[in-house]
Design a protein around this motif. Structure first.
Motif, PDB file in Angstrom:
ATOM      1  N   ARG A  90      -6.961   5.976 -63.554  1.00 47.68           N
ATOM      2  CA  ARG A  90      -8.139   5.443 -62.743  1.00 47.68           C
ATOM      3  C   ARG A  90      -8.388   6.336 -61.418  1.00 47.68           C
ATOM      4  NH1 ARG A  90      -4.449   0.972 -63.720  1.00 47.68           N
ATOM      5  NH2 ARG A  90      -4.218   1.340 -61.335  1.00 47.68           N
ATOM      6  N   TYR A  91      -7.535   7.245 -61.359  1.00 47.34           N
ATOM      7  CA  TYR A  91      -7.526   7.989 -59.984  1.00 47.34           C
ATOM      8  C   TYR A  91      -8.495   9.214 -60.484  1.00 47.34           C
ATOM      9  CZ  TYR A  91      -6.915   9.104 -55.101  1.00 47.34           C
ATOM     10  OH  TYR A  91      -7.070   8.809 -53.542  1.00 47.34           O
ATOM     11  N   PRO A  92      -9.487   9.985 -59.849  1.00 49.88           N
ATOM     12  CA  PRO A  92      -9.888  10.880 -60.014  1.00 49.88           C
ATOM     13  C   PRO A  92      -9.096  12.751 -59.586  1.00 49.88           C
ATOM     14  CG  PRO A  92     -10.935  10.044 -58.863  1.00 49.88           C
ATOM     15  CD  PRO A  92     -10.596   9.047 -59.015  1.00 49.88           C
ATOM     16  N   ASN A  93      -9.044  12.560 -58.483  1.00 48.34           N
ATOM     17  CA  ASN A  93      -8.347  13.751 -58.167  1.00 48.34           C
ATOM     18  C   ASN A  93      -6.633  13.113 -57.244  1.00 48.34           C
ATOM     19  OD1 ASN A  93      -8.382  15.785 -56.624  1.00 48.34           O
ATOM     20  ND2 ASN A  93      -9.035  15.475 -54.351  1.00 48.34           N
ATOM     21  N   ARG A  94      -6.683  14.013 -58.613  1.00 45.16           N
ATOM     22  CA  ARG A  94      -4.479  13.375 -58.322  1.00 45.16           C
ATOM     23  C   ARG A  94      -3.865  14.815 -57.987  1.00 45.16           C
ATOM     24  NH1 ARG A  94      -6.743  11.496 -63.198  1.00 45.16           N
ATOM     25  NH2 ARG A  94      -6.247  13.657 -64.637  1.00 45.16           N
ATOM     26  N   ASN A  95      -4.515  15.850 -57.449  1.00 44.72           N
ATOM     27  CA  ASN A  95      -4.017  16.978 -56.891  1.00 44.72           C
ATOM     28  C   ASN A  95      -3.730  16.410 -55.282  1.00 44.72           C
ATOM     29  OD1 ASN A  95      -2.636  18.211 -58.945  1.00 44.72           O
ATOM     30  ND2 ASN A  95      -4.865  19.105 -59.221  1.00 44.72           N
ATOM     31  N   ASN A  96      -4.741  16.284 -55.035  1.00 45.52           N
ATOM     32  CA  ASN A  96      -4.795  15.584 -53.806  1.00 45.52           C
ATOM     33  C   ASN A  96      -2.954  15.209 -52.773  1.00 45.52           C
ATOM     34  OD1 ASN A  96      -4.838  13.922 -51.425  1.00 45.52           O
ATOM     35  ND2 ASN A  96      -7.040  13.675 -51.391  1.00 45.52           N
ATOM     36  N   PRO A  97      -2.687  15.348 -52.281  1.00 44.54           N
ATOM     37  CA  PRO A  97      -1.541  15.135 -51.702  1.00 44.54           C
ATOM     38  C   PRO A  97      -1.854  13.804 -50.758  1.00 44.54           C
ATOM     39  CG  PRO A  97      -2.566  17.085 -50.735  1.00 44.54           C
ATOM     40  CD  PRO A  97      -3.068  16.960 -51.437  1.00 44.54           C
ATOM     41  N   ASP A  98      -2.780  12.693 -50.025  1.00 44.14           N
ATOM     42  CA  ASP A  98      -3.155  11.681 -49.788  1.00 44.14           C
ATOM     43  C   ASP A  98      -2.634  10.827 -51.125  1.00 44.14           C
ATOM     44  OD1 ASP A  98      -4.464  11.864 -47.184  1.00 44.14           O
ATOM     45  OD2 ASP A  98      -4.493  13.694 -47.924  1.00 44.14           O
ATOM     46  N   ALA A  99      -3.331  11.250 -52.248  1.00 46.44           N
ATOM     47  CA  ALA A  99      -3.203  10.033 -53.207  1.00 46.44           C
ATOM     48  C   ALA A  99      -1.580  10.632 -54.405  1.00 46.44           C
ATOM     49  CB  ALA A  99      -4.352  11.176 -54.306  1.00 46.44           C
ATOM     50  N   GLN A 100      -1.477  11.537 -54.090  1.00 46.49           N
ATOM     51  CA  GLN A 100       0.305  11.482 -54.862  1.00 46.49           C
ATOM     52  C   GLN A 100       0.968  10.923 -53.803  1.00 46.49           C
ATOM     53  OE1 GLN A 100       1.799  12.199 -57.643  1.00 46.49           O
ATOM     54  NE2 GLN A 100      -0.197  13.053 -58.424  1.00 46.49           N
ATOM     55  N   LEU A 101       1.026  10.623 -52.502  1.00 46.19           N
ATOM     56  CA  LEU A 101       1.646  10.605 -51.855  1.00 46.19           C
ATOM     57  C   LEU A 101       1.828   9.013 -51.523  1.00 46.19           C
ATOM     58  CD1 LEU A 101       2.370  13.145 -48.542  1.00 46.19           C
ATOM     59  CD2 LEU A 101       3.823  12.194 -51.067  1.00 46.19           C
ATOM     60  N   GLN A 102       0.681   8.713 -52.186  1.00 43.67           N
ATOM     61  CA  GLN A 102       0.046   6.808 -51.840  1.00 43.67           C
ATOM     62  C   GLN A 102       0.984   6.139 -53.013  1.00 43.67           C
ATOM     63  OE1 GLN A 102      -4.064   5.895 -51.813  1.00 43.67           O
ATOM     64  NE2 GLN A 102      -3.682   4.439 -50.076  1.00 43.67           N
ATOM     65  N   TYR A 103       0.706   6.962 -54.018  1.00 44.12           N
ATOM     66  CA  TYR A 103       0.641   6.495 -55.356  1.00 44.12           C
ATOM     67  C   TYR A 103       2.915   6.120 -54.977  1.00 44.12           C
ATOM     68  CZ  TYR A 103       3.210   5.510 -60.210  1.00 44.12           C
ATOM     69  OH  TYR A 103       3.639   4.892 -60.797  1.00 44.12           O
ATOM     70  N   ILE A 104       2.745   7.274 -54.499  1.00 45.20           N
ATOM     71  CA  ILE A 104       4.580   7.049 -54.045  1.00 45.20           C
ATOM     72  C   ILE A 104       4.269   6.218 -53.414  1.00 45.20           C
ATOM     73  CG2 ILE A 104       6.547   8.208 -52.999  1.00 45.20           C
ATOM     74  CD1 ILE A 104       5.318  11.017 -54.112  1.00 45.20           C
ATOM     75  N   ALA A 105       4.357   5.753 -52.563  1.00 44.28           N
ATOM     76  CA  ALA A 105       4.071   4.733 -51.806  1.00 44.28           C
ATOM     77  C   ALA A 105       3.951   2.841 -51.823  1.00 44.28           C
ATOM     78  CB  ALA A 105       3.407   5.143 -50.429  1.00 44.28           C
ATOM     79  N   LYS A 106       2.896   3.274 -52.829  1.00 45.05           N
ATOM     80  CA  LYS A 106       3.409   2.032 -53.510  1.00 45.05           C
ATOM     81  C   LYS A 106       3.473   1.362 -54.472  1.00 45.05           C
ATOM     82  CE  LYS A 106      -1.730   1.324 -51.978  1.00 45.05           C
ATOM     83  NZ  LYS A 106      -3.845   1.224 -53.009  1.00 45.05           N
ATOM     84  N   GLU A 107       4.254   2.475 -55.840  1.00 45.97           N
ATOM     85  CA  GLU A 107       5.079   2.259 -56.785  1.00 45.97           C
ATOM     86  C   GLU A 107       6.497   2.088 -54.856  1.00 45.97           C
ATOM     87  OE1 GLU A 107       8.021   5.216 -59.645  1.00 45.97           O
ATOM     88  OE2 GLU A 107       7.488   5.593 -58.014  1.00 45.97           O
ATOM     89  N   TYR A 108       7.339   2.627 -54.489  1.00 41.31           N
ATOM     90  CA  TYR A 108       8.114   2.695 -53.960  1.00 41.31           C
ATOM     91  C   TYR A 108       7.926   0.619 -53.795  1.00 41.31           C
ATOM     92  CZ  TYR A 108      12.163   2.745 -50.732  1.00 41.31           C
ATOM     93  OH  TYR A 108      13.851   2.945 -49.983  1.00 41.31           O
ATOM     94  N   ARG A 109       7.218   0.332 -53.191  1.00 46.60           N
ATOM     95  CA  ARG A 109       7.068  -0.872 -52.502  1.00 46.60           C
ATOM     96  C   ARG A 109       6.559  -1.906 -53.482  1.00 46.60           C
ATOM     97  NH1 ARG A 109       0.826  -1.205 -49.586  1.00 46.60           N
ATOM     98  NH2 ARG A 109       0.095  -2.440 -51.330  1.00 46.60           N
ATOM     99  N   GLY A 110       6.327  -1.576 -54.981  1.00 48.11           N
ATOM    100  CA  GLY A 110       6.921  -2.685 -55.828  1.00 48.11           C
ATOM    101  C   GLY A 110       5.654  -3.066 -56.574  1.00 48.11           C
ATOM    102  N   ASP A 111       4.362  -2.295 -56.383  1.00 45.07           N
ATOM    103  CA  ASP A 111       2.902  -3.023 -57.137  1.00 45.07           C
ATOM    104  C   ASP A 111       3.002  -2.428 -58.532  1.00 45.07           C
ATOM    105  OD1 ASP A 111       2.472  -2.253 -54.627  1.00 45.07           O
ATOM    106  OD2 ASP A 111       0.508  -1.895 -54.395  1.00 45.07           O
TER     107      ASP A 111
END
Length: 195
Positions: A90-111
């Motif tokens: 669902r995420y078009p620009n997966r090479n973007n640091p913002d996208a990767q770190l946002q995924y890491i943060a949301k995964e970490y919080r349990g999403d």
């Protein structure tokens, strides 16, 4: 990856360091991930370089060949890979640091926890990160406590932390600009002048 990479200072690395130190990751994780110190951020980023094999972090959505077929900046495998793949579709620009770190943060919080089972937040690896320690020590800490790779290659992670420490010497929040090159002092009659 056969040998250690030569770090290439880049906007992607600078952005990653900034997001880790300026409170953005804390916001994205609803406070679960505290602001990282400069040395913690360098240690974490050194791990991202090892995991992706990208010396300038321009290629973050990589798929590992071999052992666990990990994918993404964190080389997610198993249930973590399944959740990452669903997000990535669902995420078009997966090479973007913002996208990767946002995924890491949301995964970490349990999403992305399936059936209430924590994927990684249970480790409390960010909350328990040592407040003090060199970038090299932080690289080893995050390798052992957050990334937990099958083949750690801690020597490479330490090497990348050393390179990043030299390239980005400014305290948090990190500057976007890497360390400028300095010309050697001028010598006249064998005496070094300070200008």
């Amino acid at each position: 990856m056969a040998e250690a990479l030569k770090i290439k200072p880049s906007p992607q690395i600078a952005r990653t360091l900034k997001l880790l130190t300026d409170g953005t990751m804390s916001k994205w994780s609803n406070g679960r991930i505290p602001k990282l110190t400069r040395d913690q951020a360098i240690g974490f980023t050194a791990n991202l370089i090892q995991e992706t094999g990208s010396a300038d972090l321009s290629n973050l959505d990589v798929v590992e060949g071999g052992s666990g077929a990990g994918r993404g900046a964190g080389q997610f495998t198993g249930a973590r890979r399944t959740a990452y793949d669903q997000w990535a579709s669902r995420y078009p620009n997966r090479n973007n640091p913002d996208a990767q770190l946002q995924y890491i943060a949301k995964e970490y919080r349990g999403d992305y926890d399936p059936n209430g089972n924590s994927l990684v937040g249970y480790t409390q690896s960010f909350e328990r990160a040592p407040a003090k320690g060199t970038p090299q020590e932080q690289a080893v800490y995050f390798s052992r406590n957050y990334f937990r790779p099958g083949e750690p290659h801690e020597d490479r992670r330490v090497n990348y932390a050393q390179q990043l420490n030299q390239a980005y010497p400014i305290a948090a929040p990190m500057s976007i600009k890497p360390k400028p090159k300095v010309n050697p002092p001028m010598k006249i009659f064998g005496i070094s002048l300070p200008f």
